[in-house]
Design an enzyme around this catalytic site. Structure first.
Site, PDB file in Angstrom:
ATOM      1  N   TYR A  34       0.767  -0.985   0.435  1.00 17.60           N
ATOM      2  CA  TYR A  34      -0.111   0.378   0.144  1.00 17.60           C
ATOM      3  C   TYR A  34       0.371   1.670   0.050  1.00 17.60           C
ATOM      4  O   TYR A  34       0.543   1.928  -0.562  1.00 17.60           O
ATOM      5  CB  TYR A  34      -0.861  -0.034   1.061  1.00 17.60           C
ATOM      6  N   ILE A  60     -12.732  -4.849   7.670  1.00 19.58           N
ATOM      7  CA  ILE A  60     -12.232  -4.345   7.926  1.00 19.58           C
ATOM      8  C   ILE A  60     -12.282  -2.348   6.370  1.00 19.58           C
ATOM      9  O   ILE A  60     -10.902  -2.654   5.572  1.00 19.58           O
ATOM     10  CB  ILE A  60     -10.445  -4.377   7.476  1.00 19.58           C
ATOM     11  N   LYS A  65     -12.144   0.208   3.348  1.00 22.80           N
ATOM     12  CA  LYS A  65     -11.567   1.807   3.344  1.00 22.80           C
ATOM     13  C   LYS A  65     -12.088   2.296   3.383  1.00 22.80           C
ATOM     14  O   LYS A  65     -13.428   2.525   2.972  1.00 22.80           O
ATOM     15  CB  LYS A  65     -10.439   0.921   2.358  1.00 22.80           C
TER      16      LYS A  65
END
Length: 279
Positions: free
Chosen positions: A55, A232, A234
């Protein structure tokens, strides 16, 4: 709790010491925006932050940790080793680099990002186990593992395989993997839990969201939580960060869960050529 009242962090359910709602940071590569979103999430109540070498934002995530008014000991922090770095020596070297970028001595969970390219189950997991024994990682995870890769990892790793992070949402329900993980006491962590926004255009989810007066995102996250799956999502804006967190106030009826369970589609949003289901 009122529908518009944000739950406090203590209200987030825990799966084997892992908070079941976390902040995903994929494509959150602008350093200032990434750090701000991490700090915003933690100050909102999140205690689970997920990142990865690929990332290119581990340093920004670390800055966000520093900016937040939350002690490091309260945060469940996860990162992932990229597929170019999965040889034994590279795992050890690049994991240290990840810790340096994050500004921490250890992470709560370290994943094999994909079982691909330089991944060799025996060598890669041996390095992960060494990091575990050194106290630099608290848990070993895998990501994007199909049942056969997961079984091999469980067999070869001395330390338990704690979690398998996969794409899972109402449009890709992954029933076989859910059963396999349950059989082996492996936690499931859902990335892209909103199907990259496709849940907003799914009639069954829209209808249930309207009935509750909440967003389709909250319904999808509540559905995952009902099935014991950590999510999770984003988010970068404060609005979306808070909206996802507010999903903790949503409880679905058995009939609503059954309706979502009945969505019969296989809509995989993340499908690289090196994905194990393509080989």
């Amino acid at each position: 709790m009122a529908q518009n009242e944000l739950p406090v962090s203590d209200d987030c359910p825990i799966a084997n010491e892992m908070p079941m709602v976390g902040l995903g940071t994929w494509k959150n590569s602008d350093p200032e925006a990434c750090a701000d979103s991490v700090a915003t999430a933690l100050n909102t109540g999140y205690r689970h932050i997920d990142t990865a070498q690929a990332y290119d934002n581990e340093a920004a995530v670390g800055n966000g940790l520093e900016q937040a008014t939350v002690d490091r000991e309260e945060i469940f922090l996860a990162t992932k080793i990229w597929i170019d770095n999965l040889s034994y020596d590279d795992v050890l070297e690049t994991a240290e680099a990840s810790l340096d970028r994050l500004g921490v001595d250890s992470v709560d969970l370290l994943y094999v990002h994909w079982p691909s390219r330089t991944y060799d189950a025996e060598d890669t997991l041996a390095a992960f186990n060494e990091l575990y024994e050194q106290g630099k990682i608290d848990r070993i995870g895998v990501s994007n593992f199909e049942p056969e890769q997961l079984a091999e990892a469980i067999e070869l790793s001395d330390a338990p395989i704690f979690a398998n992070q996969i794409e899972i949402h109402p449009l890709l329900q992954q029933q076989e993997l859910r059963e396999v993980c349950a059989d082996h006491d492996v936690e499931l962590v859902a990335y892209s839990p909103l199907a990259r926004g496709e849940v907003f255009d799914t009639p069954e989810i829209e209808s249930i969201a309207d009935d509750h007066g909440v967003s389709p995102a909250q319904i999808s996250l509540a559905w995952l939580r009902h099935h014991g799956i950590t999510a999770i999502p984003k988010a970068t804006s404060g609005e979306h960060i808070r909206d996802n967190w507010a999903s903790l106030s949503v409880s679905l009826s058995d009939a609503e869960v059954e309706t979502i369970d009945g969505i019969d589609t296989t809509d995989r949003r993340v499908d690289p050529d090196f994905g194990p289901w393509n080989n």
